[in-house]
Design a protein around this motif. Sequence first.
Motif, short mmCIF file in Angstrom:
data_model
loop_
_atom_site.label_atom_id
_atom_site.label_comp_id
_atom_site.label_asym_id
_atom_site.label_seq_id
_atom_site.Cartn_x
_atom_site.Cartn_y
_atom_site.Cartn_z
N GLU A 31 0.82 -1.21 0.00
CA GLU A 31 0.00 0.00 0.00
C GLU A 31 0.86 1.26 0.00
OE1 GLU A 31 -3.93 1.32 2.28
OE2 GLU A 31 -2.13 1.62 3.51
N ALA A 32 1.93 1.30 0.78
CA ALA A 32 2.79 2.49 0.82
C ALA A 32 3.39 2.75 -0.56
CB ALA A 32 3.88 2.33 1.87
N ALA A 33 3.83 1.71 -1.25
CA ALA A 33 4.38 1.86 -2.60
C ALA A 33 3.29 2.34 -3.57
CB ALA A 33 4.99 0.55 -3.08
N LEU A 34 2.08 1.85 -3.41
CA LEU A 34 0.96 2.30 -4.23
C LEU A 34 0.72 3.78 -4.03
CD1 LEU A 34 -1.55 1.85 -6.07
CD2 LEU A 34 -2.80 1.27 -3.97
N PHE A 35 0.66 4.23 -2.77
CA PHE A 35 0.43 5.64 -2.47
C PHE A 35 1.57 6.50 -3.02
CE2 PHE A 35 -2.69 5.47 1.37
CZ PHE A 35 -3.58 4.74 0.61
N ASP A 36 2.81 6.02 -2.90
CA ASP A 36 3.95 6.74 -3.46
C ASP A 36 3.83 6.85 -4.98
OD1 ASP A 36 5.05 7.04 -0.93
OD2 ASP A 36 6.54 5.44 -1.19
N PHE A 37 3.44 5.75 -5.63
CA PHE A 37 3.26 5.77 -7.08
C PHE A 37 2.20 6.81 -7.47
CE2 PHE A 37 0.07 4.54 -10.16
CZ PHE A 37 0.76 4.84 -11.32
N ILE A 38 1.06 6.79 -6.80
CA ILE A 38 -0.03 7.73 -7.14
C ILE A 38 0.47 9.17 -7.00
CG2 ILE A 38 -2.31 8.60 -6.48
CD1 ILE A 38 -2.93 5.68 -5.52
N GLN A 39 1.15 9.46 -5.90
CA GLN A 39 1.65 10.82 -5.70
C GLN A 39 2.67 11.21 -6.77
OE1 GLN A 39 0.37 13.05 -3.28
NE2 GLN A 39 1.34 14.28 -4.87
N GLU A 40 3.55 10.28 -7.11
CA GLU A 40 4.54 10.54 -8.16
C GLU A 40 3.85 10.79 -9.50
OE1 GLU A 40 7.88 7.95 -10.60
OE2 GLU A 40 7.45 7.38 -8.52
N LEU A 41 2.84 9.99 -9.82
CA LEU A 41 2.11 10.17 -11.07
C LEU A 41 1.41 11.52 -11.10
CD1 LEU A 41 1.03 9.04 -13.79
CD2 LEU A 41 -0.91 8.14 -12.46
N LEU A 42 0.74 11.88 -10.03
CA LEU A 42 0.04 13.17 -9.99
C LEU A 42 1.02 14.33 -10.21
CD1 LEU A 42 -2.40 12.59 -6.97
CD2 LEU A 42 -2.91 12.39 -9.42
N THR A 43 2.15 14.27 -9.53
CA THR A 43 3.17 15.32 -9.67
C THR A 43 3.67 15.38 -11.11
OG1 THR A 43 3.80 15.06 -7.36
CG2 THR A 43 5.41 16.12 -8.82
N GLU A 44 3.97 14.22 -11.67
CA GLU A 44 4.49 14.18 -13.03
C GLU A 44 3.46 14.68 -14.05
OE1 GLU A 44 6.74 11.24 -16.18
OE2 GLU A 44 5.86 10.35 -14.37
N LEU A 45 2.22 14.25 -13.92
CA LEU A 45 1.18 14.72 -14.84
C LEU A 45 0.99 16.23 -14.76
CD1 LEU A 45 -1.55 11.93 -14.58
CD2 LEU A 45 0.04 12.34 -16.47
N ASN A 46 1.00 16.76 -13.55
CA ASN A 46 0.88 18.21 -13.39
C ASN A 46 2.03 18.93 -14.09
OD1 ASN A 46 -1.54 18.94 -11.96
ND2 ASN A 46 -0.70 17.86 -10.20
N THR A 47 3.23 18.41 -13.97
CA THR A 47 4.40 19.01 -14.63
C THR A 47 4.24 18.94 -16.15
OG1 THR A 47 5.81 18.45 -12.78
CG2 THR A 47 6.92 18.89 -14.87
N ILE A 48 3.84 17.79 -16.67
CA ILE A 48 3.66 17.62 -18.11
C ILE A 48 2.61 18.61 -18.64
CG2 ILE A 48 2.75 16.06 -19.89
CD1 ILE A 48 4.10 13.76 -18.29
N ILE A 49 1.51 18.71 -17.93
CA ILE A 49 0.42 19.62 -18.36
C ILE A 49 0.88 21.07 -18.28
CG2 ILE A 49 -1.87 20.46 -17.75
CD1 ILE A 49 -2.49 17.49 -16.92
N TYR A 50 1.57 21.43 -17.21
CA TYR A 50 2.07 22.79 -17.05
C TYR A 50 3.05 23.14 -18.17
CZ TYR A 50 4.46 26.85 -15.13
OH TYR A 50 5.00 28.10 -14.96
N ASN A 51 3.98 22.24 -18.45
CA ASN A 51 4.99 22.49 -19.48
C ASN A 51 4.38 22.55 -20.88
OD1 ASN A 51 7.04 22.65 -17.61
ND2 ASN A 51 7.66 20.53 -17.86
N SER A 52 3.30 21.85 -21.12
CA SER A 52 2.67 21.86 -22.45
C SER A 52 1.94 23.18 -22.70
CB SER A 52 1.72 20.69 -22.61
OG SER A 52 0.56 20.87 -21.81
N LYS A 53 1.64 23.92 -21.64
CA LYS A 53 0.93 25.20 -21.80
C LYS A 53 1.90 26.35 -22.08
CE LYS A 53 -2.98 23.87 -19.00
NZ LYS A 53 -3.75 24.07 -17.79
N GLU A 54 3.19 26.11 -21.90
CA GLU A 54 4.17 27.18 -22.11
C GLU A 54 4.51 27.36 -23.56
OE1 GLU A 54 7.45 26.12 -19.54
OE2 GLU A 54 6.57 27.27 -17.93
#
Length: 156
Positions: free
Chosen positions: A133-156
């Motif tokens: 479960e801890a690895a799952l939660f870490d994965f979800i948080q990592e994915l959310l952070t990465e997706l936010n970065t990808i979306i932010y960078n695509s708007k520039e």
Amino acid sequence: MDNIILEKFRDELLKENNLKTAQSVRNMLNELPAYLAQRIYDRFNGSSSPFEKVWIYKSWDTVFEKAIVDDIYLKMDIWCYEERYDVVFWTPTPEVEESVFNSCVAKIHSLKEFSPKCDARNQIVRHFAFTEEAALFDFIQELLTELNTIIYNSKE
């Protein structure tokens, strides 16, 4: 099941309150997937960006709904079972070409351990054991952070 083992099990159930205890354990195991889904929901509800919302479907499926990457509507379902979690990352949009989906997924480093879901188009899956479960939660948080970065960078 082996009749000898079942006979020994029956003998144990006849002692004191063992039958009631065994029934309680069975009931708790039946309710475990819903509890696990709720734990994911409680942890990420309100902090699921870039997904618009998190909700629970059929009590055992935590759904991360609607993140838009490269104009593709993306979802993530986390199916909770007694022994594991199945994380399914996908697009519900049938018009999206498989190559376009795969190209989008290839940009997302967090998804590198996923494999194509054999019975579905534009879906990838990764399994986590019940004890991860801890690895799952870490994965979800990592994915959310990465997706936010990808979306932010695509708007520039």
